[in-house]
Design a protein around this motif. Sequence first.
Motif, PDB file in Angstrom:
ATOM      1  N   LYS A 109      -9.247 -36.953 -15.379  1.00 40.38           N
ATOM      2  CA  LYS A 109      -8.685 -37.225 -14.057  1.00 40.38           C
ATOM      3  C   LYS A 109      -9.386 -36.406 -12.971  1.00 40.38           C
ATOM      4  O   LYS A 109      -8.949 -36.389 -11.824  1.00 40.38           O
ATOM      5  N   GLY A 110     -10.463 -35.698 -13.341  1.00 44.11           N
ATOM      6  CA  GLY A 110     -11.238 -34.959 -12.352  1.00 44.11           C
ATOM      7  C   GLY A 110     -10.837 -33.516 -12.151  1.00 44.11           C
ATOM      8  O   GLY A 110     -11.342 -32.846 -11.252  1.00 44.11           O
ATOM      9  N   ILE A 111      -9.944 -32.989 -12.981  1.00 42.51           N
ATOM     10  CA  ILE A 111      -9.531 -31.588 -12.868  1.00 42.51           C
ATOM     11  C   ILE A 111     -10.175 -30.810 -14.005  1.00 42.51           C
ATOM     12  O   ILE A 111      -9.834 -30.989 -15.173  1.00 42.51           O
ATOM     13  N   ASP A 112     -11.127 -29.949 -13.645  1.00 47.06           N
ATOM     14  CA  ASP A 112     -11.897 -29.204 -14.636  1.00 47.06           C
ATOM     15  C   ASP A 112     -11.283 -27.860 -15.014  1.00 47.06           C
ATOM     16  O   ASP A 112     -11.572 -27.330 -16.082  1.00 47.06           O
ATOM     17  N   THR A 113     -10.481 -27.277 -14.123  1.00 50.96           N
ATOM     18  CA  THR A 113      -9.922 -25.957 -14.377  1.00 50.96           C
ATOM     19  C   THR A 113      -8.403 -26.026 -14.316  1.00 50.96           C
ATOM     20  O   THR A 113      -7.839 -26.534 -13.354  1.00 50.96           O
ATOM     21  N   LEU A 114      -7.769 -25.505 -15.355  1.00 50.60           N
ATOM     22  CA  LEU A 114      -6.319 -25.405 -15.413  1.00 50.60           C
ATOM     23  C   LEU A 114      -5.933 -23.933 -15.542  1.00 50.60           C
ATOM     24  O   LEU A 114      -6.699 -23.122 -16.077  1.00 50.60           O
ATOM     25  N   TYR A 115      -4.740 -23.604 -15.079  1.00 51.26           N
ATOM     26  CA  TYR A 115      -4.221 -22.241 -15.159  1.00 51.26           C
ATOM     27  C   TYR A 115      -2.907 -22.258 -15.928  1.00 51.26           C
ATOM     28  O   TYR A 115      -2.231 -23.277 -15.993  1.00 51.26           O
ATOM     29  N   LEU A 116      -2.560 -21.097 -16.490  1.00 50.56           N
ATOM     30  CA  LEU A 116      -1.373 -20.998 -17.321  1.00 50.56           C
ATOM     31  C   LEU A 116      -0.795 -19.598 -17.186  1.00 50.56           C
ATOM     32  O   LEU A 116      -1.523 -18.616 -17.308  1.00 50.56           O
ATOM     33  N   LEU A 117       0.486 -19.514 -16.917  1.00 50.67           N
ATOM     34  CA  LEU A 117       1.196 -18.245 -16.771  1.00 50.67           C
ATOM     35  C   LEU A 117       1.967 -17.971 -18.057  1.00 50.67           C
ATOM     36  O   LEU A 117       2.676 -18.853 -18.556  1.00 50.67           O
ATOM     37  N   THR A 118       1.834 -16.759 -18.595  1.00 52.37           N
ATOM     38  CA  THR A 118       2.502 -16.454 -19.867  1.00 52.37           C
ATOM     39  C   THR A 118       2.729 -14.959 -20.027  1.00 52.37           C
ATOM     40  O   THR A 118       2.066 -14.146 -19.385  1.00 52.37           O
ATOM     41  N   ASP A 119       3.658 -14.627 -20.904  1.00 51.53           N
ATOM     42  CA  ASP A 119       3.856 -13.240 -21.316  1.00 51.53           C
ATOM     43  C   ASP A 119       3.174 -12.970 -22.651  1.00 51.53           C
ATOM     44  O   ASP A 119       3.160 -11.848 -23.127  1.00 51.53           O
TER      45      ASP A 119
END
Length: 150
Positions: A109-119
């Motif tokens: 879908k054209g999104i190359d970078t994803l982010y993720l918040l975690t402990d």
Amino acid sequence: MKYQILKIREYAGLKEEAAQWFHSKWKIPAEAYLESMDQCLKNEEVVPQWYVAIEGDRIVGGLGVIENDFHDRKDLTPNVCAVYVEEEYRCRGIAGKLLDFVCRDMKEKGIDTLYLLTDHDSFYERYGWEFLCMVQGDGEPGLSRMYMHR
């Protein structure tokens, strides 16, 4: 039995069950999940997206992609959120398959970078995620780890 990963945008009939399932895991109101899934089903925007792992007729895992997962770094977007696998299904690679699936789907879908918040620490690195920085969660006293995947 073998599980399969389904996109809520292609299986609208799962929306209510999925919203209740995510609510039961994260205590975010089911209405918030339903609203986000309704946006997903409109297919107007790339984000939000929702995914579930199904075995038989049971949801055994899932995750979503939203703009911001309740943290102060609004520039780090979009975020993979609500990653969860039922306890009795853990250690079978389901979380890794879900993460890989969402990364590939978003890349298409054209999104190359994803982010993720975690402990968690060390879990997401197994699946190609890199520690980026510490961020402040909304209403949280401490900092959480932010990961990225390209």
